[in-house]
Design an enzyme around this catalytic site. Structure first.
Site, PDB file in Angstrom:
ATOM      1  N   HIS A  30      -7.849  -5.854  -0.034  1.00  0.00           N
ATOM      2  CA  HIS A  30      -6.644  -4.947  -0.121  1.00  0.00           C
ATOM      3  C   HIS A  30      -5.351  -5.692  -0.451  1.00  0.00           C
ATOM      4  O   HIS A  30      -5.035  -6.596   0.611  1.00  0.00           O
ATOM      5  CB  HIS A  30      -6.683  -4.046   1.148  1.00  0.00           C
ATOM      6  CG  HIS A  30      -5.515  -2.992   0.829  1.00  0.00           C
ATOM      7  ND1 HIS A  30      -5.282  -2.353  -0.393  1.00  0.00           N
ATOM      8  CD2 HIS A  30      -4.401  -2.330   1.490  1.00  0.00           C
ATOM      9  CE1 HIS A  30      -4.273  -1.323  -0.030  1.00  0.00           C
ATOM     10  NE2 HIS A  30      -4.028  -1.441   1.098  1.00  0.00           N
ATOM     11  N   ASP A  87      -9.598  -3.883  -5.174  1.00  0.00           N
ATOM     12  CA  ASP A  87      -9.060  -3.130  -3.979  1.00  0.00           C
ATOM     13  C   ASP A  87      -9.560  -2.072  -3.852  1.00  0.00           C
ATOM     14  O   ASP A  87      -9.696  -1.125  -4.487  1.00  0.00           O
ATOM     15  CB  ASP A  87      -7.527  -3.264  -4.326  1.00  0.00           C
ATOM     16  CG  ASP A  87      -6.785  -2.751  -3.173  1.00  0.00           C
ATOM     17  OD1 ASP A  87      -7.139  -1.744  -2.405  1.00  0.00           O
ATOM     18  OD2 ASP A  87      -5.773  -3.272  -3.029  1.00  0.00           O
ATOM     19  N   SER A 137       0.840  -1.154   0.030  1.00  0.00           N
ATOM     20  CA  SER A 137       0.129  -0.023  -0.123  1.00  0.00           C
ATOM     21  C   SER A 137       0.973   1.413  -0.007  1.00  0.00           C
ATOM     22  O   SER A 137       1.612   1.483  -1.065  1.00  0.00           O
ATOM     23  CB  SER A 137      -0.841   0.050   1.204  1.00  0.00           C
ATOM     24  OG  SER A 137      -2.040   0.577   0.950  1.00  0.00           O
TER      25      SER A 137
END
Length: 545
Positions: free
Chosen positions: A515, A487, A261
């Protein structure tokens, strides 16, 4: 699993480090089966505080078999790269590893300001989970954020990274500057942060807009008042420079890295700053650094809308969905709940009613992990049918690391401080209404809130002048980028864009919900990532899993 306690103050140099979350028995940090990762590249208005990533550490796909071990090929040995003379004291330091639980801990010294390396310094906490067998080197990991603890991330060991990586790498995590066990950034206290997170994310009146601006002014000023110059030096570029000092201190000529991320933005920034120091990189749940703050906000709102529609389709397809017979009916029901909470916050049985802002974060959290959808269903049913907001409040508190006695880490403070330094291309709150139509078209349920998120840094008192641009990392070897089709926090389009922008990027696409892609129950993704990191075998071009 109970959440970890409040962040500990780093001890003075030379003293014993406190036991970290990896203390026996080995376990995943955070509650339940989650590693808590704040992963906001944007500052999401005053209510949602960016986007959070909560990574499932046990595979949700029961059919996924353990990956076979790829052939072991260490990164080719090369001479250590040269470094600026002014930074010799930092690059030349030797790490004093000490036993902490089942792992090893140390501190890394870095300059507060790389433009003034003879000035103040910071101590960064570092944790190493030693390779279980056939060690080939160190793998530095970052969970996202900004504000996520690399210490907690690494401490999960094979629960988080699987047996293949844990067998062959020392898994090394560090708390970036300002985070957790490193010299921590201190801003708002519990009451102040409660006000920020509970505030109306899509203000309806000039008074509410002014209140939002005032909260952000006070937030930023509290960081300056309580942390001084540190609040000016927690940018991603500085964290990337810290990571190169860590590389040298680990004795590695090249950095092998796995970032999730926001950790992909940190990794890409490192590759841009130090392309010849890049070893084997995996950027999972990627952020597109070429986008403006406005475009990032809009596309992220669309990502959450896509994830919400996937959740509702699953509910409808299961039969007897209390939210409606169609996805659109379900969206309307949830939108009404948010509007009702805005007009009159729901009772929670505590002194903290469920506001629209808290309801939003409560809805966001389960969208990160598909196995949490039943909890979202239960919480929504309580709120809609029983007018009881306690379950959604509990989900919101998990999102923000809030325990019964306050916040258990400083991730939310760091999230705002870093984002406002990295993305100084804010929109003034008075100009947000012009954006709302396009945001609502992209994300009908969440559009207004994400539109107002573009103004969050407009009143932040520290102005960096930073503008993110496309990152090419010219001269770096292959960099593997992973994206997931649905996502919510880092839309697939971001991974696709980053893989194209990088001169040496290659994309792996996971078809799925939730995610990030690695260790999410998809054997195809896991094997490709492990083969790259362990043996240097490049994934097939544009691999779809």
């Amino acid at each position: 699993m109970t959440p970890p306690g409040p962040p500990l103050e780093p001890p003075p140099p030379g003293s014993d480090l406190p036991p970290l979350p990896s203390a026996e028995p080995r376990r995943a940090p955070r509650n339940a089966a989650l590693v808590g990762l704040l992963v906001g590249v944007l500052v999401f208005a005053v209510a949602a505080a960016g986007f959070a990533s909560w990574k499932l550490v046990d595979n949700s796909d029961p059919k996924a078999a353990p990956s076979p071990s790829p052939a072991i090929t260490p990164t080719p040995s090369e001479p250590m790269p040269s470094t600026p003379t002014s930074l010799d004291r930092f690059y030349g330091q030797k790490l004093d590893w000490r036993k902490c639980g089942r792992d090893f801990c140390t501190h890394l010294e870095v300059p507060l300001d790389y433009a003034n390396p003879s000035g103040k310094t910071l101590e960064l906490a570092v944790l190493k989970v030693p390779a279980q067998s056939q060690r080939i080197g160190s793998l530095v990991v970052n969970p996202g954020g900004p504000g996520g603890s690399g210490i907690s991330y690494a401490a999960a060991g094979s629960l988080q990274f699987g047996s293949v990586l844990s067998d062959h790498f020392d898994i090394v995590g560090f708390d970036p500057r300002g985070v957790g066990l490193s010299d921590p950034l201190k801003c708002l206290g519990t009451q102040g942060l409660d006000r920020v997170l509970a505030y109306d994310p899509d203000p309806d009146t000039p008074a509410e807009v002014a209140g939002m601006d005032q909260l952000m002014t006070e937030f930023g000023q509290s960081c300056l008042d309580n942390s001084g110059d540190l609040a000016k030096h927690v940018s991603t570029k500085e964290a990337a420079k810290d990571m190169d000092v860590l590389r040298a201190a680990l004795g590695e000529a090249k950095l092998d890295y796995l970032g999730a991320s926001y950790g992909t933005f940190l990794g890409a920034t490192y590759a841009e700053e130090f392309p010849t120091h890049v070893g084997r990189f995996v950027l999972d749940g990627a952020v597109d650094p070429a986008l403006s703050n406005t475009e990032l906000s809009k596309q992220q709102g669309q990502g959450f809308e896509t994830a919400l529609r996937a959740y509702l389709k699953d509910c409808v397809d299961s039969g007897d969905c209390f939210l409606g017979r169609t996805v659109d009916q379900g969206l309307a029901r949830i939108k009404k709940l948010l509007d009702d909470a805005d007009a009159k916050p729901l009772s929670t049985g505590t002194d903290r009613p469920l506001t629209e802002g808290l309801a939003l974060t409560g809805i966001f959290l389960p969208l990160y992990v598909k196995s949490f959808w039943p909890q979202l269903t239960s919480a929504l049913k309580d709120a809609i049918e029983g007018h009881d907001g306690k379950a959604l409040l509990d989900l919101s508190d998990q999102y923000a690391s809030r325990g019964p006695n306050g916040y258990t880490d400083n991730a939310m403070d760091v999230l705002y401080a870093v984002n406002c330094l990295d993305h100084d291309d804010y929109v003034e709150s008075k100009d947000v209404p012009k954006l709302i139509p396009s945001f609502e078209k992209a994300a009908p349920t969440f559009g207004r809130a994400f539109a107002y998120s573009t103004s969050s840094c407009s009143k932040w008192p520290i102005k960096s002048g930073e503008r993110t641009t496309a990152i090419h990392a010219k001269g770096a070897p292959t960099i593997v980028v992973v994206g997931t089709t649905r996502d919510p926090a880092t839309p697939l389009a971001w991974a696709q864009a980053l893989a194209k922008e990088l001169d040496s990027g290659t994309l792996i696409t996971r078809d799925g919900d939730g995610h990030t892609g690695f260790q999410q129950g998809n054997t195809c993704v896991n094997e490709a990532v492990e083969a790259w990191l362990v043996s240097g075998t490049k994934p097939k071009p544009d691999l779809h899993c």
